[in-house]
Design a protein around this motif. Structure first.
Motif, mmCIF file in Angstrom:
data_model
loop_
_atom_site.group_PDB
_atom_site.id
_atom_site.type_symbol
_atom_site.label_atom_id
_atom_site.label_comp_id
_atom_site.label_asym_id
_atom_site.label_seq_id
_atom_site.Cartn_x
_atom_site.Cartn_y
_atom_site.Cartn_z
ATOM 1 N N ALA A 277 -13.099 10.893 29.454
ATOM 2 C CA ALA A 277 -12.120 11.784 30.091
ATOM 3 C C ALA A 277 -11.364 12.636 29.086
ATOM 4 O O ALA A 277 -10.709 13.616 29.472
ATOM 5 C CB ALA A 277 -11.138 10.971 30.929
ATOM 6 N N ASP A 278 -11.431 12.295 27.799
ATOM 7 C CA ASP A 278 -10.727 13.073 26.786
ATOM 8 C C ASP A 278 -11.538 14.269 26.285
ATOM 9 O O ASP A 278 -11.023 15.091 25.525
ATOM 10 C CB ASP A 278 -10.362 12.179 25.595
ATOM 11 N N PHE A 279 -12.795 14.371 26.687
ATOM 12 C CA PHE A 279 -13.632 15.486 26.241
ATOM 13 C C PHE A 279 -13.428 16.694 27.156
ATOM 14 O O PHE A 279 -13.571 16.608 28.374
ATOM 15 C CB PHE A 279 -15.109 15.072 26.226
ATOM 16 N N GLN A 280 -13.112 17.813 26.526
ATOM 17 C CA GLN A 280 -12.707 18.983 27.310
ATOM 18 C C GLN A 280 -13.826 19.530 28.197
ATOM 19 O O GLN A 280 -13.556 20.036 29.295
ATOM 20 C CB GLN A 280 -12.182 20.079 26.378
ATOM 21 N N LEU A 281 -15.073 19.449 27.764
ATOM 22 C CA LEU A 281 -16.153 19.958 28.604
ATOM 23 C C LEU A 281 -16.259 19.163 29.901
ATOM 24 O O LEU A 281 -16.578 19.719 30.961
ATOM 25 C CB LEU A 281 -17.483 19.926 27.855
ATOM 26 N N LEU A 282 -15.976 17.863 29.843
ATOM 27 C CA LEU A 282 -15.969 17.065 31.067
ATOM 28 C C LEU A 282 -14.710 17.352 31.884
ATOM 29 O O LEU A 282 -14.756 17.359 33.116
ATOM 30 C CB LEU A 282 -16.063 15.582 30.732
ATOM 31 N N GLN A 283 -13.603 17.587 31.204
ATOM 32 C CA GLN A 283 -12.375 17.932 31.923
ATOM 33 C C GLN A 283 -12.556 19.197 32.751
ATOM 34 O O GLN A 283 -12.018 19.321 33.858
ATOM 35 C CB GLN A 283 -11.224 18.108 30.935
ATOM 36 N N ALA A 284 -13.362 20.139 32.240
ATOM 37 C CA ALA A 284 -13.653 21.361 33.006
ATOM 38 C C ALA A 284 -14.390 21.014 34.288
ATOM 39 O O ALA A 284 -14.147 21.622 35.349
ATOM 40 C CB ALA A 284 -14.463 22.329 32.156
ATOM 41 N N MET A 285 -15.297 20.038 34.227
ATOM 42 C CA MET A 285 -16.003 19.603 35.434
ATOM 43 C C MET A 285 -15.029 18.989 36.440
ATOM 44 O O MET A 285 -15.148 19.226 37.647
ATOM 45 C CB MET A 285 -17.085 18.581 35.079
ATOM 46 N N PHE A 286 -14.072 18.202 35.952
ATOM 47 C CA PHE A 286 -13.086 17.614 36.857
ATOM 48 C C PHE A 286 -12.281 18.713 37.550
ATOM 49 O O PHE A 286 -12.046 18.662 38.762
ATOM 50 C CB PHE A 286 -12.101 16.709 36.098
ATOM 51 N N ALA A 287 -11.853 19.693 36.749
ATOM 52 C CA ALA A 287 -11.015 20.770 37.291
ATOM 53 C C ALA A 287 -11.781 21.606 38.314
ATOM 54 O O ALA A 287 -11.255 21.931 39.391
ATOM 55 C CB ALA A 287 -10.504 21.647 36.157
ATOM 56 N N ASP A 288 -13.011 21.960 37.981
ATOM 57 C CA ASP A 288 -13.828 22.745 38.913
ATOM 58 C C ASP A 288 -14.056 21.968 40.209
ATOM 59 O O ASP A 288 -14.024 22.547 41.310
ATOM 60 C CB ASP A 288 -15.169 23.094 38.287
ATOM 61 N N SER A 289 -14.286 20.679 40.096
ATOM 62 C CA SER A 289 -14.539 19.849 41.276
ATOM 63 C C SER A 289 -13.300 19.759 42.159
ATOM 64 O O SER A 289 -13.389 19.868 43.388
ATOM 65 C CB SER A 289 -14.993 18.449 40.849
ATOM 66 N N LYS A 290 -12.148 19.567 41.530
ATOM 67 C CA LYS A 290 -10.909 19.478 42.316
ATOM 68 C C LYS A 290 -10.616 20.800 43.019
ATOM 69 O O LYS A 290 -10.220 20.816 44.198
ATOM 70 C CB LYS A 290 -9.738 19.101 41.399
#
Length: 388
Positions: A277-290
């Motif tokens: 969860a600390d990796f920004q590329l995955l955080q972008a996936m979380f944000a796009d999904s939300k």
């Protein structure tokens, strides 16, 4: 009749507990056995899930469209096969009779549909006719006090369990397109009606579909829904507008569940000495999904409220169904990616929900059909403004 806010909140809380405590823990069993356990179907009946939208005078809860989508936001969090078990009664398998049926047809069928004693199914799709309801080839020829039905319906949800089918058939071969199509309530034991074998599907194990075959099937004239020929297409469209909002709400529920799974996994799984969860590329996936899920939720609620106010929401229903079904596909795909190799392994459920989500972009009108409906509405409106 709309529920008061406290009762509605209590209903949604009860459904959330049911999903968390009963449905999600049974997902692996259902995926392996391709069947909803009898104990869960009994619980669905006790909770009144088969009658969420049936009129109160026939034993249902009589939920408004907004209340229905709020309930489905909760129920949609579980694997879609569970919702499919009762959804045809809530929607397409019951609404044709509830909306356009005669008083006798409503009294005869709605109480059993509301209780879940009778499973309803909607028979529109044919081998060469998908979303184009106006091109129905199944025929219904009047012969005295009966209609003789001939034809095959394909991919009919809950057909193996159904006791009643809402069937679209052509009563007037001289009228091309929608004008010659009528709707019938056909009971399972009607002579001439038979079923094909259940299909093996990519996903949504536990939700069963098969062909429904009519071979000189003799249907009493009293089974013509509404008692009027040529109204079948209009009935189908009324049912599908409501059904598309229901499907869109289910997509929202599943999207929100998958986001919870995705982020929950990422905060616990460690790589390179820190949580995923600390990796920004995955955080972008979380944000796009939300953002996808939030936009879909807002669209569904807006369209539902407009429908409750009496507005024609064919355009809005298509927008919501198209966007929400595409969104849940994107979110399910990201979830597999976040899980990495584990996302391809059955134990983690990411691969199952990915397969389950794929169907939402196809049934009750494909994405491409929704695009055509939306574009047609926009161009018609533009021509009217221009006086063309």
């Amino acid at each position: 009749m709309a529920l008061d806010s406290d009762t509605l909140a209590q209903l949604c809380a009860t459904l959330r507990r049911f999903v968390d405590e009963q449905l999600i823990p049974a997902e692996a069993e259902v995926a392996e056995t391709d069947a909803i356990p009898a104990r869960i179907v009994a619980q669905m009946r006790e909770l009144g899930l088969f009658g969420l939208t049936a009129p109160e005078e026939f034993g249902g809860l009589g939920l408004t469209m907004e209340e229905e989508v709020l309930a489905i936001f909760e129920l949609g969090r579980a694997a879609p096969a569970f919702r499919s078990m009762f959804a045809t009664n809530v929607g397409i398998g019951m609404q044709g009779i509830a909306i356009d049926g005669t008083a006798e047809q409503k009294a005869k069928y709605l109480p059993d549909l509301a209780s879940g004693a009778l499973i309803g199914s909607f028979a529109l799709t044919e081998p060469d006719v998908g979303s184009d309801a106006g091109s129905v080839r199944t025929t219904a020829r009047r012969e005295g006090d009966y209609y003789i039905l001939n034809g095959t319906k394909r991919f009919i949800t809950n057909a193996p369990h159904a006791g009643l089918f809402t069937v679209m058939a052509r009563t007037d071969p001289e009228k091309k397109g929608a004008a010659g199509v009528s709707a019938f309530a056909v009971e399972r034991d009607t002579p001439g009606l038979s079923l094909g074998k259940p299909e093996k599907k990519l996903g949504q194990q536990g939700a069963h579909v098969c062909d429904v075959i009519f071979d000189n099937c003799r249907v009493p004239i009293g089974q013509l829904i509404g008692g009027i020929e040529g109204q079948g297409f209009k009935t189908a469209m009324k049912v599908l507008d409501k059904g598309r909002l229901h499907i869109a709400a289910a997509c929202v529920g599943l999207s929100e569940r998958i986001i919870d799974d995705m982020v929950g996994y990422a905060v616990q799984r460690r790589q390179f000495g820190k949580p995923l969860a600390d990796f920004q590329l995955l955080q972008a996936m979380f944000a796009d999904s939300k953002a996808d899920a939030y936009a879909a939720r807002c669209m569904v609620l807006d369209a539902a409220r407009k429908r409750d106010s009496g507005q024609d929401v064919s355009l809005e229903a298509s927008c919501a169904k198209m966007f929400a079904s595409e969104a849940v596909g994107r979110i399910a795909d990201r979830n597999v990616q976040v899980h990495g190799g584990n996302g391809y392994i059955r134990e983690y459920r990411a691969e199952q929900l990915f397969r389950d989500a794929r169907l939402f972009r196809i049934y009750e009108g494909t994405t491409q059909i929704q695009q055509i409906i939306i574009a047609k509405a926009l161009t018609t409106e533009a021509r009217e403004r221009a006086g063309l």
